[in-house]
Design an enzyme around this catalytic site. Structure first.
Site, PDB file in Angstrom:
ATOM      1  N   CYS A   1       5.561   5.142  -3.237  1.00 11.99           N
ATOM      2  CA  CYS A   1       4.640   5.354  -4.368  1.00 11.99           C
ATOM      3  C   CYS A   1       3.447   4.422  -4.261  1.00 11.99           C
ATOM      4  O   CYS A   1       3.530   3.240  -4.627  1.00 11.99           O
ATOM      5  CB  CYS A   1       5.368   5.144  -5.693  1.00 11.99           C
ATOM      6  SG  CYS A   1       4.318   5.421  -7.145  1.00 11.99           S
TER       7      CYS A   1
ATOM      8  N   CYS B   1       2.265   3.089  -7.607  1.00 10.90           N
ATOM      9  CA  CYS B   1       3.110   2.015  -8.138  1.00 10.90           C
ATOM     10  C   CYS B   1       2.849   0.683  -7.442  1.00 10.90           C
ATOM     11  O   CYS B   1       2.765  -0.363  -8.089  1.00 10.90           O
ATOM     12  CB  CYS B   1       4.590   2.373  -7.966  1.00 10.90           C
ATOM     13  SG  CYS B   1       5.075   3.974  -8.635  1.00 10.90           S
ATOM     14  N   ASP B   2       2.756   0.716  -6.115  1.00  7.54           N
ATOM     15  CA  ASP B   2       2.797  -0.525  -5.343  1.00  7.54           C
ATOM     16  C   ASP B   2       1.509  -0.866  -4.593  1.00  7.54           C
ATOM     17  O   ASP B   2       1.406  -1.946  -4.009  1.00  7.54           O
ATOM     18  CB  ASP B   2       3.947  -0.451  -4.329  1.00  7.54           C
ATOM     19  CG  ASP B   2       5.292  -0.263  -5.006  1.00  7.54           C
ATOM     20  OD1 ASP B   2       5.470  -0.788  -6.123  1.00  7.54           O
ATOM     21  OD2 ASP B   2       6.169   0.412  -4.428  1.00  7.54           O
TER      22      ASP B   2
END
Length: 315
Positions: A136, A139-140
């Site tokens: 992701c 996300c990261d």
């Protein structure tokens, strides 16, 4: 063999399942949650989360899911570390069975079994998960500002993630196993025009390396041909963008799903094709797949279940 009865059975956990449990508990529906194969969902496989509202300093994925879980327990949810292995949605109450053979009869069911990212199957992926390997970018990606990263895939998702990472990272390698991109023309043009993205066509990842965290990847071009060439790239982030598969196989004989296996819901609701069965989170969301969206849909599922029970004079 035991048989339990409940007004609301929640199959799966994570942001969707725990939020549904929280709302159903506060409505005095006394829900029962079967957490499934991965209690807490995909977020328990990540490290720090910085894009969930309410955590200005960030939070570890496992810690946040434990907060969700404890909040649901506080209001009376019953949470079981078990797996539902059989369902019968032919009539109400619905009958489900767990891995121990125990049955539960439910007036309504909320499915929040999530989706799993597809990985290449390399042993190194597990070794460096949370230490450089991610599925992701949204996300990261923030953790890889001004660093070299790689994205695996050649479709729209891979191109979108490469473009997103290019706004943060120093350099982005797009590793494509074929000699062309499968993405739409507009996405291809954007990727090709971006000076921070280098496309590695006809390439496969053979392994990853690094002492304690990810430091690079072993790449092979034209694998299995006379032109085969092996080389390494120095990267600190390795992002998989080869798709997800929803964890919905258990329901294939009962619920309508799309071509990828995601459960179909009606409009903006969480209603499935079977009255009294609702779907929330990534198992019904092929587009966003974000924790905050999953939590929101868990809330909606609990409210939909409550309204359904009220309309059927069961509250």
């Amino acid at each position: 063999m035991e048989t339990e009865k409940t007004r609301v059975l929640i199959i799966g956990s994570g942001p969707a399942g725990y939020t549904a449990a929280l709302y159903a508990s506060r409505a005095n529906l006394q829900p029962v949650v079967y957490e499934g194969h991965q209690p807490g969902g995909q977020l328990t496989q990540t490290t720090e989360i910085e894009n969930f509202p309410g955590y200005p300093d960030g939070v570890q994925g496992t810690e946040m899911m434990e907060h969700f879980r404890q909040q649901a327990l506080r209001f009376g949810a019953e949470i079981k570390p078990r797996i539902i292995t059989k369902v019968d949605f032919s009539k109400r109450p619905f009958v489900c069975e767990d891995e121990k053979g125990d049955k539960i009869e439910a007036e309504t069911v909320i499915i929040s079994t999530g989706a799993s990212a597809k990985y290449l199957g390399l042993p190194d992926e597990e070794k460096y998960r949370g230490l450089g390997v991610s599925a992701c970018a949204t996300c990261d990606g923030f953790f890889y500002r001004n660093r070299n990263v790689a994205v695996v895939g050649g479709g729209d998702t891979a191109c979108e993630e490469a473009l997103y990472l290019a706004s943060l990272a120093k350099k982005v390698y797009l590793i494509v196993r074929r000699d062309v991109l499968r993405a739409s023309e507009v996405m291809q043009r954007r990727v090709r025009k971006n000076e921070r993205i280098e496309i590695l066509f006809n390439c496969n990842t053979e392994g990853l390396f690094g002492d304690e965290v990810l430091e690079g990847a072993h790449i092979v071009r034209f694998r299995g041909t006379p032109q085969e060439e092996k080389f390494d790239i120095n990267i600190e982030g390795f992002f998989l963008a080869i798709g997800h598969h929803p964890n919905t196989e258990l329901f294939k004989d009962w619920l309508e799903r799309d071509s990828e296996g995601y459960i179909k819901v009606k409009g903006a609701t969480t209603h499935t094709n079977i009255a009294g069965v609702f779907a929330a989170g990534d198992c019904a969301d092929p587009r966003y797949r974000q924790a905050v969206c999953a939590a929101g849909s868990g809330c909606k599922a609990a409210l939909d279940a409550e309204k359904y029970l009220m309309e059927h004079n069961e509250l």
